[in-house]
Design an enzyme around this catalytic site. Structure first.
Site, PDB file in Angstrom:
ATOM      1  N   HIS A   7       0.670  -1.399  -0.170  1.00 24.43           N
ATOM      2  CA  HIS A   7      -0.438   0.070   0.174  1.00 24.43           C
ATOM      3  C   HIS A   7       0.856   1.331  -0.118  1.00 24.43           C
ATOM      4  O   HIS A   7       2.050   0.967   0.432  1.00 24.43           O
ATOM      5  CB  HIS A   7      -0.865  -0.034   1.368  1.00 24.43           C
ATOM      6  CG  HIS A   7      -0.180  -0.306   2.299  1.00 24.43           C
ATOM      7  ND1 HIS A   7       0.326   1.423   2.918  1.00 24.43           N
ATOM      8  CD2 HIS A   7      -0.311  -0.643   3.456  1.00 24.43           C
ATOM      9  CE1 HIS A   7       0.945   0.478   4.246  1.00 24.43           C
ATOM     10  NE2 HIS A   7       0.697  -0.119   4.697  1.00 24.43           N
ATOM     11  N   ALA A  52      16.989 -17.791   7.805  1.00 25.85           N
ATOM     12  CA  ALA A  52      15.159 -18.145   8.424  1.00 25.85           C
ATOM     13  C   ALA A  52      15.069 -16.739   8.859  1.00 25.85           C
ATOM     14  O   ALA A  52      15.911 -16.634   9.962  1.00 25.85           O
ATOM     15  CB  ALA A  52      15.482 -19.411   9.162  1.00 25.85           C
ATOM     16  N   ARG A  75      27.857 -12.570   2.749  1.00 25.36           N
ATOM     17  CA  ARG A  75      29.685 -13.551   1.638  1.00 25.36           C
ATOM     18  C   ARG A  75      28.995 -13.908   0.520  1.00 25.36           C
ATOM     19  O   ARG A  75      27.492 -14.575   0.094  1.00 25.36           O
ATOM     20  CB  ARG A  75      30.162 -14.152   2.811  1.00 25.36           C
ATOM     21  CG  ARG A  75      28.787 -15.380   3.453  1.00 25.36           C
ATOM     22  CD  ARG A  75      29.768 -16.788   3.721  1.00 25.36           C
ATOM     23  NE  ARG A  75      29.747 -18.161   3.672  1.00 25.36           N
ATOM     24  CZ  ARG A  75      29.417 -18.631   3.247  1.00 25.36           C
ATOM     25  NH1 ARG A  75      30.181 -18.855   1.893  1.00 25.36           N
ATOM     26  NH2 ARG A  75      29.448 -20.185   3.018  1.00 25.36           N
TER      27      ARG A  75
END
Length: 89
Positions: A7, A52, A75
Site C-alpha cells: 500500500h 530463516a 558473503r
C-alpha cells in the site's frame, strides 16, 4: 511468506484502500529459510541462500548468502562451499 501486494506510504493515497502489486522473481536453485518474508518487486538471484526469519525488501544478487532484517548480503557462495556445510562463518 511471499507478498506481491503493498500500500502507499502517504495516508492521503490510502483513502480509497488503494494498493499496488509488483511481481517477485525467484531464480533457479534458491534456498529460502523458514519464516522469511519477501516483499513486492524483489528479485532473488540464482543460487542465493536467504536465512530463516529474514525480511527481503530489495533484490539480492545471485550466488550469495543473505540474512537479517532487513536482509543483507553477508558473503558470496564459492567453490569452497562444496566441501563444507556451514552457511555463515
Amino acid at each position: 511468506m511471499l507478498t506481491t501486494t503493498g500500500h502507499p506510504v502517504h495516508p492521503s493515497r490510502r483513502a480509497d484502500f488503494g494498493r499496488f502489486s509488483e511481481p517477485i522473481v525467484i531464480e533457479d536453485k534458491v534456498w529460502i529459510g523458514s519464516n522469511a518474508v519477501v516483499l513486492p518487486g524483489v528479485r532473488i538471484g540464482y543460487g542465493l541462500v536467504i536465512g530463516a526469519g529474514s525480511v527481503v525488501s530489495h533484490s539480492i544478487p545471485p550466488m550469495t548468502v543473505a540474512v537479517g532484517t532487513p536482509c543483507q548480503v553477508v558473503r558470496p557462495i564459492m567453490d569452497e562451499d562444496l566441501t563444507t556445510r556451514t552457511a555463515v562463518d
